[in-house]
Scaffold this active site. Sequence first.
Site, PDB file in Angstrom:
ATOM      1  N   CYS A   1      -4.671  -7.814  -4.443  1.00  0.00           N
ATOM      2  CA  CYS A   1      -4.027  -6.747  -5.199  1.00  0.00           C
ATOM      3  C   CYS A   1      -5.017  -5.604  -5.241  1.00  0.00           C
ATOM      4  O   CYS A   1      -6.067  -5.702  -5.887  1.00  0.00           O
ATOM      5  CB  CYS A   1      -3.686  -7.213  -6.616  1.00  0.00           C
ATOM      6  SG  CYS A   1      -3.020  -5.895  -7.668  1.00  0.00           S
TER       7      CYS A   1
ATOM      8  N   GLU B   1       2.010  -3.180  -2.514  1.00  0.00           N
ATOM      9  CA  GLU B   1       1.566  -3.854  -1.302  1.00  0.00           C
ATOM     10  C   GLU B   1       2.190  -3.134  -0.106  1.00  0.00           C
ATOM     11  O   GLU B   1       3.188  -2.424  -0.249  1.00  0.00           O
ATOM     12  CB  GLU B   1       1.949  -5.340  -1.295  1.00  0.00           C
ATOM     13  CG  GLU B   1       1.179  -6.202  -2.274  1.00  0.00           C
ATOM     14  CD  GLU B   1      -0.312  -6.313  -1.975  1.00  0.00           C
ATOM     15  OE1 GLU B   1      -0.750  -5.822  -0.904  1.00  0.00           O
ATOM     16  OE2 GLU B   1      -1.029  -6.868  -2.811  1.00  0.00           O
TER      17      GLU B   1
END
Length: 232
Positions: A2, A102
């Site tokens: 992340c 993402e």
Amino acid sequence: MCGRYSLAKSKKALEERFNAEMLEPFHPRFNIAPTQLVPVITSDSPMGFSHFYWGITPEFARNKPVSQRFINARAETIRETVSFKNSFRRKRCLVPADGFFEWKKMGKKTKIPYRFTLLDESLFAFAGIWDEYENTEGEVHHTFLIITTAPNGIVNDIHDRMPVILERGAESIWLDPLASEERLESLLKPRSEDDMLCYTVSPLVNQVANDSAAVIRKTLPMDQFGNYTLFG
């Protein structure tokens, strides 16, 4: 991993959601990146927000700048990893957020940015750990990282890891200094895909300097160069 998330809510909304006081100024953040100073809630001070740098420096690497290599810790190995096991036991934190990003690879050169949120796009908390380190001037800085786990069904199509999004009822357990390691480890699981949604966003998110509402706005799929694609 992340490597980018959002906290696009007001100071008042944060205080009400987490029942904690924020003494420092805050404005909504749409594109948070490693090394930036952002609010967290620690097990040492659960009734107030602290502002820590994202990007932890391990105990064995003191007197070095915050490293982007250390922004996440894997849930599967956090109890054994030398760099993180002490923080897992004694220095846990909630990392408030309302979404994370993402990029889906589509060939060698094309990447499509996606934003992941809860269904109602409300606030939630990543499971985090924190630490402190001393810089070359002898100043002590507090840093944190975000724990990641295997992806759920909605994230799996985009990336092979996702941040641990705690269930609301698990947040107090994560901050509990008396919670057992086994109990804590059981919280580090993928959030149900039934609780989440995702959508494509503008490649504006690729540049850290872009920190406006345009970053999180739903858009047609575009690659990192701003070209429209056929992929969703």
